[in-house]
Design a protein around this motif. Structure first.
Motif, PDB file in Angstrom:
ATOM      1  N   LYS A  53       0.832  -1.203   0.000  1.00  0.00           N
ATOM      2  CA  LYS A  53       0.000   0.000   0.000  1.00  0.00           C
ATOM      3  C   LYS A  53       0.867   1.254   0.000  1.00  0.00           C
ATOM      4  CE  LYS A  53      -4.025  -2.063   2.272  1.00  0.00           C
ATOM      5  NZ  LYS A  53      -4.924  -2.010   3.446  1.00  0.00           N
ATOM      6  N   ILE A  54       0.527   2.198  -0.871  1.00  0.00           N
ATOM      7  CA  ILE A  54       1.271   3.460  -0.992  1.00  0.00           C
ATOM      8  C   ILE A  54       0.276   4.612  -0.922  1.00  0.00           C
ATOM      9  CG2 ILE A  54       2.731   4.880  -2.504  1.00  0.00           C
ATOM     10  CD1 ILE A  54       3.770   2.301  -3.758  1.00  0.00           C
ATOM     11  N   MET A  55       0.643   5.682  -0.234  1.00  0.00           N
ATOM     12  CA  MET A  55      -0.173   6.890  -0.187  1.00  0.00           C
ATOM     13  C   MET A  55       0.587   7.994  -0.915  1.00  0.00           C
ATOM     14  SD  MET A  55      -3.088   7.998   0.895  1.00  0.00           S
ATOM     15  CE  MET A  55      -3.964   9.542   1.084  1.00  0.00           C
ATOM     16  N   MET A  56       0.047   8.438  -2.044  1.00  0.00           N
ATOM     17  CA  MET A  56       0.670   9.519  -2.799  1.00  0.00           C
ATOM     18  C   MET A  56      -0.054  10.822  -2.479  1.00  0.00           C
ATOM     19  SD  MET A  56       3.145  10.277  -4.912  1.00  0.00           S
ATOM     20  CE  MET A  56       3.571   8.784  -5.818  1.00  0.00           C
ATOM     21  N   THR A  57       0.654  11.740  -1.898  1.00  0.00           N
ATOM     22  CA  THR A  57       0.112  13.052  -1.534  1.00  0.00           C
ATOM     23  C   THR A  57       0.886  14.119  -2.303  1.00  0.00           C
ATOM     24  OG1 THR A  57       1.693  13.385   0.265  1.00  0.00           O
ATOM     25  CG2 THR A  57      -0.353  12.196   0.796  1.00  0.00           C
ATOM     26  N   PRO A  58       0.398  15.358  -2.327  1.00  0.00           N
ATOM     27  CA  PRO A  58       1.175  16.432  -2.946  1.00  0.00           C
ATOM     28  C   PRO A  58       2.566  16.552  -2.325  1.00  0.00           C
ATOM     29  CG  PRO A  58      -1.070  17.158  -2.578  1.00  0.00           C
ATOM     30  CD  PRO A  58      -0.947  15.824  -1.909  1.00  0.00           C
ATOM     31  N   GLU A  59       2.638  16.398  -1.015  1.00  0.00           N
ATOM     32  CA  GLU A  59       3.934  16.503  -0.334  1.00  0.00           C
ATOM     33  C   GLU A  59       4.867  15.367  -0.751  1.00  0.00           C
ATOM     34  OE1 GLU A  59       0.872  18.760   1.743  1.00  0.00           O
ATOM     35  OE2 GLU A  59       0.926  16.636   1.168  1.00  0.00           O
ATOM     36  N   LYS A  60       4.317  14.158  -0.888  1.00  0.00           N
ATOM     37  CA  LYS A  60       5.128  13.016  -1.295  1.00  0.00           C
ATOM     38  C   LYS A  60       5.619  13.177  -2.730  1.00  0.00           C
ATOM     39  CE  LYS A  60       6.987   8.960  -0.688  1.00  0.00           C
ATOM     40  NZ  LYS A  60       8.089   8.769   0.282  1.00  0.00           N
ATOM     41  N   SER A  61       4.747  13.679  -3.598  1.00  0.00           N
ATOM     42  CA  SER A  61       5.139  13.910  -4.986  1.00  0.00           C
ATOM     43  C   SER A  61       6.277  14.921  -5.072  1.00  0.00           C
ATOM     44  CB  SER A  61       3.938  14.405  -5.805  1.00  0.00           C
ATOM     45  OG  SER A  61       4.323  14.702  -7.126  1.00  0.00           O
ATOM     46  N   MET A  62       6.203  15.972  -4.247  1.00  0.00           N
ATOM     47  CA  MET A  62       7.278  16.972  -4.240  1.00  0.00           C
ATOM     48  C   MET A  62       8.574  16.355  -3.710  1.00  0.00           C
ATOM     49  SD  MET A  62       6.018  19.649  -5.605  1.00  0.00           S
ATOM     50  CE  MET A  62       5.123  18.429  -6.587  1.00  0.00           C
ATOM     51  N   GLU A  63       8.464  15.527  -2.681  1.00  0.00           N
ATOM     52  CA  GLU A  63       9.660  14.873  -2.143  1.00  0.00           C
ATOM     53  C   GLU A  63      10.321  14.001  -3.211  1.00  0.00           C
ATOM     54  OE1 GLU A  63      10.962  11.434   1.111  1.00  0.00           O
ATOM     55  OE2 GLU A  63       8.844  11.937   0.821  1.00  0.00           O
ATOM     56  N   ILE A  64       9.500  13.231  -3.916  1.00  0.00           N
ATOM     57  CA  ILE A  64      10.018  12.337  -4.961  1.00  0.00           C
ATOM     58  C   ILE A  64      10.739  13.140  -6.044  1.00  0.00           C
ATOM     59  CG2 ILE A  64       9.336  10.793  -6.848  1.00  0.00           C
ATOM     60  CD1 ILE A  64       7.010   9.877  -4.980  1.00  0.00           C
ATOM     61  N   GLN A  65      10.078  14.175  -6.537  1.00  0.00           N
ATOM     62  CA  GLN A  65      10.654  14.944  -7.642  1.00  0.00           C
ATOM     63  C   GLN A  65      11.893  15.729  -7.222  1.00  0.00           C
ATOM     64  OE1 GLN A  65       7.690  16.519 -10.698  1.00  0.00           O
ATOM     65  NE2 GLN A  65       6.365  16.267  -8.922  1.00  0.00           N
ATOM     66  N   GLN A  66      11.926  16.171  -5.976  1.00  0.00           N
ATOM     67  CA  GLN A  66      13.103  16.893  -5.505  1.00  0.00           C
ATOM     68  C   GLN A  66      14.297  15.954  -5.339  1.00  0.00           C
ATOM     69  OE1 GLN A  66      11.503  20.812  -3.177  1.00  0.00           O
ATOM     70  NE2 GLN A  66      11.060  18.879  -2.158  1.00  0.00           N
ATOM     71  N   ILE A  67      14.050  14.734  -4.907  1.00  0.00           N
ATOM     72  CA  ILE A  67      15.130  13.748  -4.799  1.00  0.00           C
ATOM     73  C   ILE A  67      15.604  13.332  -6.196  1.00  0.00           C
ATOM     74  CG2 ILE A  67      15.686  11.371  -4.119  1.00  0.00           C
ATOM     75  CD1 ILE A  67      13.887  11.835  -1.654  1.00  0.00           C
ATOM     76  N   ILE A  68      14.670  13.157  -7.117  1.00  0.00           N
ATOM     77  CA  ILE A  68      15.048  12.854  -8.505  1.00  0.00           C
ATOM     78  C   ILE A  68      15.900  13.983  -9.064  1.00  0.00           C
ATOM     79  CG2 ILE A  68      14.150  12.600 -10.859  1.00  0.00           C
ATOM     80  CD1 ILE A  68      11.754  11.087  -9.627  1.00  0.00           C
ATOM     81  N   GLY A  69      15.562  15.213  -8.699  1.00  0.00           N
ATOM     82  CA  GLY A  69      16.391  16.351  -9.088  1.00  0.00           C
ATOM     83  C   GLY A  69      16.167  16.866 -10.489  1.00  0.00           C
ATOM     84  N   SER A  70      14.935  16.739 -10.986  1.00  0.00           N
ATOM     85  CA  SER A  70      14.628  17.282 -12.308  1.00  0.00           C
ATOM     86  C   SER A  70      14.746  18.801 -12.300  1.00  0.00           C
ATOM     87  CB  SER A  70      13.208  16.873 -12.718  1.00  0.00           C
ATOM     88  OG  SER A  70      12.274  17.250 -11.711  1.00  0.00           O
ATOM     89  N   ASP A  71      14.915  19.376 -13.475  1.00  0.00           N
ATOM     90  CA  ASP A  71      15.002  20.841 -13.593  1.00  0.00           C
ATOM     91  C   ASP A  71      13.627  21.483 -13.497  1.00  0.00           C
ATOM     92  OD1 ASP A  71      17.987  21.205 -14.462  1.00  0.00           O
ATOM     93  OD2 ASP A  71      17.194  19.547 -15.655  1.00  0.00           O
ATOM     94  N   ILE A  72      12.601  20.742 -13.936  1.00  0.00           N
ATOM     95  CA  ILE A  72      11.219  21.208 -13.841  1.00  0.00           C
ATOM     96  C   ILE A  72      10.372  20.095 -13.241  1.00  0.00           C
ATOM     97  CG2 ILE A  72       9.195  22.038 -15.097  1.00  0.00           C
ATOM     98  CD1 ILE A  72      11.116  23.033 -17.296  1.00  0.00           C
ATOM     99  N   TRP A  91      -4.582  20.865  -3.695  1.00  0.00           N
ATOM    100  CA  TRP A  91      -3.344  20.094  -3.850  1.00  0.00           C
ATOM    101  C   TRP A  91      -2.233  20.946  -4.467  1.00  0.00           C
ATOM    102  CZ3 TRP A  91      -5.110  14.623  -5.973  1.00  0.00           C
ATOM    103  CH2 TRP A  91      -5.788  13.953  -4.945  1.00  0.00           C
ATOM    104  N   ALA A  92      -2.608  21.857  -5.367  1.00  0.00           N
ATOM    105  CA  ALA A  92      -1.606  22.745  -5.978  1.00  0.00           C
ATOM    106  C   ALA A  92      -0.965  23.636  -4.920  1.00  0.00           C
ATOM    107  CB  ALA A  92      -2.264  23.593  -7.068  1.00  0.00           C
ATOM    108  N   LYS A  93      -1.787  24.168  -4.011  1.00  0.00           N
ATOM    109  CA  LYS A  93      -1.246  25.017  -2.933  1.00  0.00           C
ATOM    110  C   LYS A  93      -0.333  24.209  -2.018  1.00  0.00           C
ATOM    111  CE  LYS A  93      -5.341  26.684  -1.718  1.00  0.00           C
ATOM    112  NZ  LYS A  93      -6.381  27.487  -1.022  1.00  0.00           N
TER     113      LYS A  93
END
Length: 375
Positions: A125-144, A171-173
Motif C-alpha cells: 500500500k502506498i499513499m501519494m500526496t502532494p507533499e510526497k510527490s514533491m519529495e520524490i521529484q526533488q530527490i530525482i532532481g529534475s530541472d522542472i 493540492w496545488a497550494k
C-alpha cells in the motif's frame, strides 16, 4: 519558493495566429520553444543512448516520477545525487508528478489527503500526496517538476469535475508550499475537463499561485479532436504570457500544430518512439509502414530529404528486413528517424512563427500530407 530558477523569454508572436516563439533559460541550458520533449519514462528514451538524443538536437527530455519512485527507488536516486548523474544527462529534464499514472490504476482510493493505491510491483500500500510527490521529484532532481493534480476521466459527470477542480487547487497550494528546492522550477496544472466554466475557474485558481510555468491538463486522454480544439482555442492564450505554457501528452503532427497555433510552448509524447518500435515511420507525406511488403526491395531511405542518421545510412529494404527478423536495431533506427522528424517539425514551426507565416506552414503541411486535420 522565491525567485524562479528559469526564465521565459518571448521572442515573437505570429501576427495571424496565437502561435508564439520563445526561449526558456535554465541552469542546464536554453530551450528553444515551441519544443517537443522525448519521453524517457525510466531514465531512458527507449532503445536510444543519450549520445543519440543529443545528436538529434533534443534540448530537454521528460522522466516519469511515478515509475522512478517505484524503480530504481529514492534510495538509489539519493545515492547517485539525482537523475542527471544517474543517467549521465547534462541537459534539462522535466518530471511529471505521477498523477496520471496513479489515477490510471484500478485499485485506488482518492481522499482529501491524496491517493491510496497498491504498488503494481509488489502489492504494497502506498499513499501519494502532494507533499510526497514533491519529495520524490526533488530527490530525482529534475530541472522542472509538476504539481500534483487529479486526472479525471473525460467521461465523468460535471459534479465530479467540479469537486476535482477544487481538490486540484488545494493540492496545488500544498505542492507549492512543500516545494523548497530552489534550483528546481515547479509548474502548476489547471483542469476542468470539457466544461468552460470549470476550466475558467481552475485557470484562475492555479494562476493565482506563482508557479514558474503552467500546464493544461486533462487533454489528449481520449476525447475527440474537436473537444481538444475548443478548449485550446478558448484557454491557450489566456494562460500567463510571461511564463512557459505546457500541454501534456501531445506528439502527433496534427496535435502539435493545434497546440502551437493556440499559444502552447512545450509538449511531450511517447508516440514517435512507440510508433518507431512498432515499425511505423513519420514522414512529411504521412505515416509509412516499414513492414509493408512493398518496402522489401526498396533502396530508398525512409525519406529522401531527411538528414537523420537512419536515412543517411540505411534503406527501407534493410529496415524491412530488421523488423521481419525482430531485430532491436530496427526499433532504434526508426525511433531515431521519428524523433528527428518531431524535432525538425517544431524547428520549422519556430521559423514560420518568426516570419509571421505559421498559418501558411499549417496549410502547406496538410495540403502535402495525408495527416488528418482532425485526429
Amino acid at each position: 519558493m522565491s525567485s524562479s530558477p528559469i526564465k521565459y523569454e518571448l521572442i515573437h508572436k505570429d501576427k495571424h495566429s496565437g502561435a508564439r516563439r520563445g526561449r526558456i533559460h535554465t541552469p542546464r541550458g536554453i530551450i528553444e520553444t515551441p519544443v517537443f520533449m522525448p519521453v524517457g519514462t525510466n531514465a531512458t528514451v527507449k532503445t536510444l543512448t543519450n549520445k543519440m538524443i543529443r545528436e538529434l538536437g533534443s534540448e530537454i527530455i521528460l522522466g516519469n516520477a511515478f515509475h522512478l519512485f517505484l524503480r530504481p527507488g529514492l534510495e538509489i536516486m539519493k545515492e547517485f545525487g539525482g537523475i542527471h548523474n544517474f543517467m549521465n544527462w547534462d541537459r534539462p529534464l522535466l518530471t511529471d508528478s505521477g498523477g496520471f499514472q496513479v489515477f490510471s490504476l484500478k485499485d485506488r482510493k482518492i481522499t482529501e489527503d491524496g491517493v491510496k493505491f497498491r504498488s503494481p510491483l509488489d502489492g504494497s500500500k502506498i499513499m501519494m500526496t502532494p507533499e510526497k510527490s514533491m519529495e520524490i521529484q526533488q530527490i530525482i532532481g529534475s530541472d522542472i517538476a509538476m504539481a500534483f493534480d487529479e486526472c479525471v476521466d473525460a467521461n465523468s459527470e460535471y459534479e465530479y469535475f467540479k469537486e476535482s477542480v477544487e481538490r486540484t487547487y488545494r493540492w496545488a497550494k500544498r505542492s507549492y508550499d512543500a516545494h523548497n528546492k530552489k534550483e528546481q522550477a515547479l509548474f502548476g496544472i489547471f483542469q476542468g475537463g470539457l466544461f468552460d466554466d470549470l476550466r475558467e475557474k481552475s485557470l484562475e485558481q492555479i494562476t493565482s499561485i506563482p508557479f514558474d510555468g503552467y500546464a493544461i491538463g486533462g487533454l489528449a486522454v481520449g476525447e475527440k479532436y474537436q473537444d481538444s480544439e475548443k478548449i485550446l482555442k478558448k484557454f491557450g492564450n489566456k494562460m500567463p504570457e510571461n511564463k512557459p505554457r505546457y500541454i501534456m501528452g501531445i506528439g502527433s503532427p496534427t496535435m502539435m500544430i493545434l497546440s502551437v497555433e493556440n499559444g502552447m510552448d512545450m509538449f511531450d509524447c511517447v508516440l514517435p518512439t512507440r510508433m518507431g518500435r512498432h515499425g511505423t515511420a513519420l514522414t512529411w507525406k504521412g505515416k509509412l509502414n516499414i513492414k509493408a511488403a512493398k518496402n522489401k526491395f526498396s533502396k530508398d531511405p525512409i525519406e529522401k530529404d531527411c538528414k537523420c542518421y537512419t536515412c543517411r545510412n540505411h534503406t527501407r529494404g534493410y529496415l524491412n528486413h530488421l523488423f521481419k527478423r525482430n531485430e532491436n536495431t530496427g526499433k532504434t533506427l526508426l525511433s531515431i528517424h521519428n524523433l528527428h522528424f518531431n524535432i525538425t517539425f517544431v524547428k520549422k514551426m519556430r521559423e514560420a512563427i518568426e516570419n509571421d507565416a505559421f498559418l501558411d506552414f499549417k496549410k502547406e503541411f496538410f495540403e502535402n500530407s495525408d495527416y488528418p486535420l482532425e485526429n
